[in-house]
Design a protein around this motif. Sequence first.
Motif, short mmCIF file in Angstrom:
data_model
loop_
_atom_site.label_atom_id
_atom_site.label_comp_id
_atom_site.label_asym_id
_atom_site.label_seq_id
_atom_site.Cartn_x
_atom_site.Cartn_y
_atom_site.Cartn_z
N ALA A 1 0.83 -1.21 0.00
CA ALA A 1 0.00 0.00 0.00
C ALA A 1 0.87 1.26 0.00
O ALA A 1 0.60 2.21 -0.76
CB ALA A 1 -0.92 -0.01 1.21
N ALA A 2 1.91 1.27 0.83
CA ALA A 2 2.79 2.44 0.91
C ALA A 2 3.52 2.67 -0.42
O ALA A 2 3.68 3.82 -0.86
CB ALA A 2 3.79 2.26 2.04
N GLY A 3 3.96 1.59 -1.06
CA GLY A 3 4.60 1.75 -2.35
C GLY A 3 3.67 2.35 -3.39
O GLY A 3 4.04 3.28 -4.12
N LEU A 4 2.45 1.86 -3.45
CA LEU A 4 1.47 2.40 -4.39
C LEU A 4 1.17 3.87 -4.11
O LEU A 4 0.91 4.65 -5.04
CB LEU A 4 0.18 1.57 -4.34
CG LEU A 4 0.28 0.15 -4.89
CD1 LEU A 4 -1.02 -0.62 -4.60
CD2 LEU A 4 0.59 0.14 -6.37
N SER A 5 1.20 4.25 -2.84
CA SER A 5 0.88 5.64 -2.49
C SER A 5 1.90 6.63 -3.04
O SER A 5 1.60 7.82 -3.17
CB SER A 5 0.78 5.79 -0.97
OG SER A 5 2.06 5.82 -0.36
N CYS A 6 3.10 6.15 -3.36
CA CYS A 6 4.16 7.03 -3.86
C CYS A 6 4.05 7.32 -5.35
O CYS A 6 4.82 8.11 -5.89
CB CYS A 6 5.53 6.42 -3.57
SG CYS A 6 5.94 6.23 -1.83
N THR A 7 3.12 6.66 -6.02
CA THR A 7 3.05 6.77 -7.48
C THR A 7 2.21 7.94 -7.97
O THR A 7 2.12 8.17 -9.18
CB THR A 7 2.50 5.46 -8.10
OG1 THR A 7 1.18 5.23 -7.61
CG2 THR A 7 3.40 4.28 -7.73
N ARG A 8 1.60 8.67 -7.04
CA ARG A 8 0.83 9.85 -7.40
C ARG A 8 1.18 10.98 -6.45
O ARG A 8 1.56 10.73 -5.30
CB ARG A 8 -0.67 9.56 -7.36
CG ARG A 8 -1.12 8.53 -8.40
CD ARG A 8 -2.62 8.32 -8.35
NE ARG A 8 -3.35 9.54 -8.71
CZ ARG A 8 -4.67 9.63 -8.69
NH1 ARG A 8 -5.41 8.59 -8.32
NH2 ARG A 8 -5.26 10.76 -9.02
N PRO A 9 1.05 12.24 -6.88
CA PRO A 9 1.41 13.35 -6.00
C PRO A 9 0.43 13.55 -4.86
O PRO A 9 -0.76 13.21 -4.97
CB PRO A 9 1.41 14.56 -6.95
CG PRO A 9 0.50 14.17 -8.08
CD PRO A 9 0.67 12.69 -8.23
N GLY A 10 0.94 14.08 -3.75
CA GLY A 10 0.09 14.38 -2.60
C GLY A 10 0.01 13.24 -1.62
O GLY A 10 0.30 12.08 -1.95
N ALA A 11 -0.38 13.57 -0.39
CA ALA A 11 -0.44 12.56 0.67
C ALA A 11 -1.65 11.65 0.54
O ALA A 11 -1.64 10.54 1.07
CB ALA A 11 -0.47 13.26 2.03
N ARG A 12 -2.69 12.08 -0.16
CA ARG A 12 -3.93 11.30 -0.22
C ARG A 12 -4.24 10.71 -1.59
O ARG A 12 -4.84 9.64 -1.69
CB ARG A 12 -5.12 12.18 0.19
CG ARG A 12 -5.01 12.81 1.56
CD ARG A 12 -5.64 11.97 2.63
NE ARG A 12 -5.56 12.65 3.91
CZ ARG A 12 -6.49 13.47 4.38
NH1 ARG A 12 -7.60 13.69 3.68
NH2 ARG A 12 -6.34 14.08 5.53
#
Length: 303
Positions: A265-276
Motif C-alpha cells: 500500500a505504501a509503495g502504491l501511495s508514492c506513485t501519485r502526487p500528494g499525501a492522499r
Amino acid sequence: MIVFCGYANRDLTVSVPTLPGVGSRVQATEVRDSDGGMGANAAVAAARVGADARFAGVVGPDARSAAFLHAMAEDGVDTALTRRTASLTTAIVLLTPDGERAIISQDDQLDTALVTELFAAAALAGADWLYLDGYRFPAAHGALAGRSGPRVVVDLDGSAGPAAVRAALSLASHAVIGRALATELIGGDDALAEAAAGRRVHLVVTDGARGWTLFEPGGGRHDGAALPVTSVDSTGAGDCFVGSYCAELDRGAEPVEAARFASVAAGLSCTRPGARDGLPDRAAVLAQIGQLPVPRERPPEDR
C-alpha cells in the motif's frame, strides 16, 4: 474499529529542483494545497482498504475545516470524535523531482488532556485499536498507562527523543518507525530487538525502497521487501503504511502479513502526487501483493 488520534492539517506542497541549504534560494516549479496530517492520512489509508476507521483530532469551526472533514467522510472515515475547538494547522512540504521531501510542520492543539478524553471515548465506542503519533509522548504514557481500552499502535516518527520512544513502546502493542530515526533514537538491529522484547511490543522498522523488518516481542525477526515503483511523491507513504497495517491487524491478520500488505500500500501511495491521491484501495493492494516474496524469517545465527 480503529480510532486514529493525531494530526490533521493542510499540506502546502512546494515543488523544488533541490532541497535548499542554509542561506540558499531555489525557484519553486509548482505550489499545491491539499489535505494532510499524519493521523488523518493514516485514517483515510485504513478506510480505503476497508477498515472501520474513526478520526479523533482537532480542527477549527471554519469552512476550511468543514471541507477537510467532509473529504474524510467521503473516503469513509467517521469524524464524529473530532473536536472543532481550535484550528486546522498547516504543513509545508518541499518536494524534489525524485519524490523525496522535507516537511515543516505546525504543532496542533491535541494536548494530553484531550488525548485522554479521546481514549476514553474510543473505549466507550468499542474501538479495538487506537492510533497515536510519536508527538504525544512521553506525556501520553503517563496519562494512559494502566487504563483499560483499545490496544495502542504508535507511529514513532515525530518522537522527540529516546525518552519519548521508550514511553511510547511501553504503552503500545505495535509501533512503526522509519529506519533513520530508529537508528538515531534506539540503535541498530540488536538494540531494536531488545526494545521489542523488553517492552513486549511488535516493532516494525520501515526503510523505503529497501523494505521493512518486523521485530517480535518473542525475539523473532522478519525481513520484507518493498514494492518496486517509480516514486513521484513519498509524502504520506509512512502514514499509508501505518494506516494499512492497522487495518490488517483489525481484520485479524498476523503482524508479519499486516506489514507485507502495508508495504505494498505504501509503495502504491508514492506513485501519485500528494499525501492522499495515491492511497490505494484493497483491490489495488491485493493485485500487486503477489509481486513480493514471502517475508523471510531471519535465522538466529544471522541476527
